[in-house]
Design a protein around this motif. Structure first.
Motif, PDB file in Angstrom:
ATOM      1  N   ASN A 111       0.888  -1.184   0.072  1.00  0.00           N
ATOM      2  CA  ASN A 111      -0.129  -0.182   0.108  1.00  0.00           C
ATOM      3  C   ASN A 111       0.848   1.117  -0.106  1.00  0.00           C
ATOM      4  O   ASN A 111       1.924   1.161   0.270  1.00  0.00           O
ATOM      5  CB  ASN A 111      -1.154   0.105   1.237  1.00  0.00           C
ATOM      6  CG  ASN A 111      -2.077  -0.637   0.939  1.00  0.00           C
ATOM      7  OD1 ASN A 111      -2.938  -0.611   0.296  1.00  0.00           O
ATOM      8  ND2 ASN A 111      -2.395  -1.822   1.889  1.00  0.00           N
ATOM      9  N   LEU A 112       0.130   2.362  -0.304  1.00  0.00           N
ATOM     10  CA  LEU A 112       1.014   3.376  -0.581  1.00  0.00           C
ATOM     11  C   LEU A 112       0.064   4.720   0.434  1.00  0.00           C
ATOM     12  O   LEU A 112      -1.307   4.487   0.199  1.00  0.00           O
ATOM     13  CB  LEU A 112       1.321   3.864  -2.014  1.00  0.00           C
ATOM     14  CG  LEU A 112       2.493   3.256  -2.632  1.00  0.00           C
ATOM     15  CD1 LEU A 112       2.289   3.617  -4.137  1.00  0.00           C
ATOM     16  CD2 LEU A 112       3.748   3.556  -2.105  1.00  0.00           C
ATOM     17  N   PRO A 113       0.723   5.900   0.399  1.00  0.00           N
ATOM     18  CA  PRO A 113      -0.462   6.836   1.194  1.00  0.00           C
ATOM     19  C   PRO A 113      -1.822   7.039   0.347  1.00  0.00           C
ATOM     20  O   PRO A 113      -1.398   6.941  -0.871  1.00  0.00           O
ATOM     21  CB  PRO A 113       0.405   8.114   1.171  1.00  0.00           C
ATOM     22  CG  PRO A 113       1.949   7.482   1.135  1.00  0.00           C
ATOM     23  CD  PRO A 113       1.850   6.231   0.493  1.00  0.00           C
ATOM     24  N   LYS A 114      -2.689   7.308   0.859  1.00  0.00           N
ATOM     25  CA  LYS A 114      -4.006   7.613   0.288  1.00  0.00           C
ATOM     26  C   LYS A 114      -4.260   6.364  -0.631  1.00  0.00           C
ATOM     27  O   LYS A 114      -5.219   6.463  -1.571  1.00  0.00           O
ATOM     28  CB  LYS A 114      -4.164   8.874  -0.383  1.00  0.00           C
ATOM     29  CG  LYS A 114      -3.883   9.908   0.489  1.00  0.00           C
ATOM     30  CD  LYS A 114      -4.291  11.293  -0.173  1.00  0.00           C
ATOM     31  CE  LYS A 114      -4.198  12.534   0.700  1.00  0.00           C
ATOM     32  NZ  LYS A 114      -5.522  12.752   1.376  1.00  0.00           N
ATOM     33  N   PHE A 115      -3.729   5.375  -0.540  1.00  0.00           N
ATOM     34  CA  PHE A 115      -3.849   4.046  -1.390  1.00  0.00           C
ATOM     35  C   PHE A 115      -3.845   4.295  -2.963  1.00  0.00           C
ATOM     36  O   PHE A 115      -4.573   3.604  -3.498  1.00  0.00           O
ATOM     37  CB  PHE A 115      -5.438   3.468  -1.022  1.00  0.00           C
ATOM     38  CG  PHE A 115      -5.535   3.036   0.719  1.00  0.00           C
ATOM     39  CD1 PHE A 115      -4.777   2.031   1.192  1.00  0.00           C
ATOM     40  CD2 PHE A 115      -5.957   3.977   1.335  1.00  0.00           C
ATOM     41  CE1 PHE A 115      -4.698   1.818   2.392  1.00  0.00           C
ATOM     42  CE2 PHE A 115      -6.032   3.775   2.683  1.00  0.00           C
ATOM     43  CZ  PHE A 115      -5.568   2.360   3.320  1.00  0.00           C
ATOM     44  N   VAL A 116      -2.902   5.039  -3.190  1.00  0.00           N
ATOM     45  CA  VAL A 116      -2.693   5.327  -4.501  1.00  0.00           C
ATOM     46  C   VAL A 116      -1.850   4.401  -5.375  1.00  0.00           C
ATOM     47  O   VAL A 116      -1.396   3.319  -4.467  1.00  0.00           O
ATOM     48  CB  VAL A 116      -1.831   6.658  -4.853  1.00  0.00           C
ATOM     49  CG1 VAL A 116      -2.686   8.050  -4.280  1.00  0.00           C
ATOM     50  CG2 VAL A 116      -0.444   6.454  -4.112  1.00  0.00           C
ATOM     51  N   ASN A 117      -1.717   4.242  -6.574  1.00  0.00           N
ATOM     52  CA  ASN A 117      -1.064   3.288  -7.224  1.00  0.00           C
ATOM     53  C   ASN A 117       0.414   3.316  -7.330  1.00  0.00           C
ATOM     54  O   ASN A 117       1.156   2.600  -7.401  1.00  0.00           O
ATOM     55  CB  ASN A 117      -1.728   2.892  -8.482  1.00  0.00           C
ATOM     56  CG  ASN A 117      -3.012   2.332  -8.554  1.00  0.00           C
ATOM     57  OD1 ASN A 117      -3.453   1.398  -7.676  1.00  0.00           O
ATOM     58  ND2 ASN A 117      -4.084   3.198  -8.932  1.00  0.00           N
ATOM     59  N   VAL A 118       1.053   4.721  -7.090  1.00  0.00           N
ATOM     60  CA  VAL A 118       2.347   4.882  -7.521  1.00  0.00           C
ATOM     61  C   VAL A 118       2.692   6.065  -6.678  1.00  0.00           C
ATOM     62  O   VAL A 118       2.048   7.064  -6.612  1.00  0.00           O
ATOM     63  CB  VAL A 118       2.659   5.440  -9.054  1.00  0.00           C
ATOM     64  CG1 VAL A 118       1.819   6.596  -9.343  1.00  0.00           C
ATOM     65  CG2 VAL A 118       3.919   5.526  -9.349  1.00  0.00           C
ATOM     66  N   GLU A 119       4.132   6.202  -6.098  1.00  0.00           N
ATOM     67  CA  GLU A 119       4.517   7.259  -5.654  1.00  0.00           C
ATOM     68  C   GLU A 119       6.001   7.231  -5.942  1.00  0.00           C
ATOM     69  O   GLU A 119       6.673   6.365  -6.105  1.00  0.00           O
ATOM     70  CB  GLU A 119       4.732   6.934  -4.091  1.00  0.00           C
ATOM     71  CG  GLU A 119       5.379   7.933  -3.210  1.00  0.00           C
ATOM     72  CD  GLU A 119       5.232   7.936  -1.655  1.00  0.00           C
ATOM     73  OE1 GLU A 119       5.716   8.673  -0.933  1.00  0.00           O
ATOM     74  OE2 GLU A 119       4.869   7.009  -1.290  1.00  0.00           O
ATOM     75  N   ILE A 120       6.560   8.630  -6.328  1.00  0.00           N
ATOM     76  CA  ILE A 120       7.944   8.680  -6.875  1.00  0.00           C
ATOM     77  C   ILE A 120       8.926   9.488  -6.011  1.00  0.00           C
ATOM     78  O   ILE A 120       8.239  10.510  -5.513  1.00  0.00           O
ATOM     79  CB  ILE A 120       8.084   9.095  -8.410  1.00  0.00           C
ATOM     80  CG1 ILE A 120       7.123   7.999  -9.078  1.00  0.00           C
ATOM     81  CG2 ILE A 120       9.217   9.058  -8.768  1.00  0.00           C
ATOM     82  CD1 ILE A 120       6.758   8.345 -10.567  1.00  0.00           C
ATOM     83  N   SER A 121      10.173   9.212  -5.685  1.00  0.00           N
ATOM     84  CA  SER A 121      10.752  10.204  -4.882  1.00  0.00           C
ATOM     85  C   SER A 121      12.129  10.285  -5.762  1.00  0.00           C
ATOM     86  O   SER A 121      12.266   9.571  -6.607  1.00  0.00           O
ATOM     87  CB  SER A 121      11.195   9.714  -3.402  1.00  0.00           C
ATOM     88  OG  SER A 121      12.046   8.443  -3.511  1.00  0.00           O
ATOM     89  N   MET A 122      12.943  11.264  -5.303  1.00  0.00           N
ATOM     90  CA  MET A 122      14.009  11.650  -6.238  1.00  0.00           C
ATOM     91  C   MET A 122      15.334  12.231  -5.465  1.00  0.00           C
ATOM     92  O   MET A 122      14.963  12.878  -4.456  1.00  0.00           O
ATOM     93  CB  MET A 122      13.768  12.649  -7.335  1.00  0.00           C
ATOM     94  CG  MET A 122      12.922  12.022  -8.204  1.00  0.00           C
ATOM     95  SD  MET A 122      12.886  13.029  -9.797  1.00  0.00           S
ATOM     96  CE  MET A 122      11.899  12.162 -11.072  1.00  0.00           C
ATOM     97  N   ILE A 123      16.392  12.245  -5.906  1.00  0.00           N
ATOM     98  CA  ILE A 123      17.641  12.814  -5.429  1.00  0.00           C
ATOM     99  C   ILE A 123      18.092  13.475  -6.443  1.00  0.00           C
ATOM    100  O   ILE A 123      18.565  12.933  -7.495  1.00  0.00           O
ATOM    101  CB  ILE A 123      18.667  11.916  -4.638  1.00  0.00           C
ATOM    102  CG1 ILE A 123      17.906  10.959  -3.527  1.00  0.00           C
ATOM    103  CG2 ILE A 123      19.915  12.758  -4.172  1.00  0.00           C
ATOM    104  CD1 ILE A 123      18.758  10.168  -2.989  1.00  0.00           C
TER     105      ILE A 123
END
Length: 126
Positions: A111-123
């Protein structure tokens, strides 16, 4: 020394964190989910649109820090369903030149926040 980066052009954090932290020349961007910052509503039902909104949110944070996708050195993609990898990858590829694309991992999660399908982070680095 760290500098907090926040912009109204990306969704406000939904917890005790900031959109990004600049430490020296390195920008750590928190995971972005497909929330339209103008409306505060989730983009749902089409994984390509969800991925695009997440990338646009990341772009807004990069812009606020006077950077672009060319500065990105590392990306993490969290997916609820790895079967959607190719659709997300097609969207992701439109934001990077394949010759200079950053390092990346893609992880399937329960699972992800708010039950979304995708989350992406970057540096990113200046």
């Amino acid at each position: 020394m760290k500098k907090i980066i926040n912009t109204p052009n990306a969704p406000a954090p939904i917890g005790p964190y900031n959109q990004a932290v600049l430490s020296g020349d390195t920008l750590y961007i928190s995971g972005q989910i497909p929330i339209d910052p103008a409306t505060g509503k989730l983009i749902e039902g089409d994984i390509a649109k969800e991925a695009r909104q997440s990338m646009e949110n990341l772009k807004a944070v990069l812009t606020e820090a006077d950077m672009t996708f060319e500065n990105v050195v590392k990306t993490t993609i969290f997916l609820k369903d790895m079967k959607q990898f190719s659709e997300i990858n097609e969207v992701y590829a439109t934001y990077f030149d394949s010759e200079t694309a950053p390092a990346r991992e893609t992880v399937e999660v329960a699972n992800l926040p708010k039950f979304v399908n995708v989350e992406i982070s970057m540096i990113a680095v200046r």
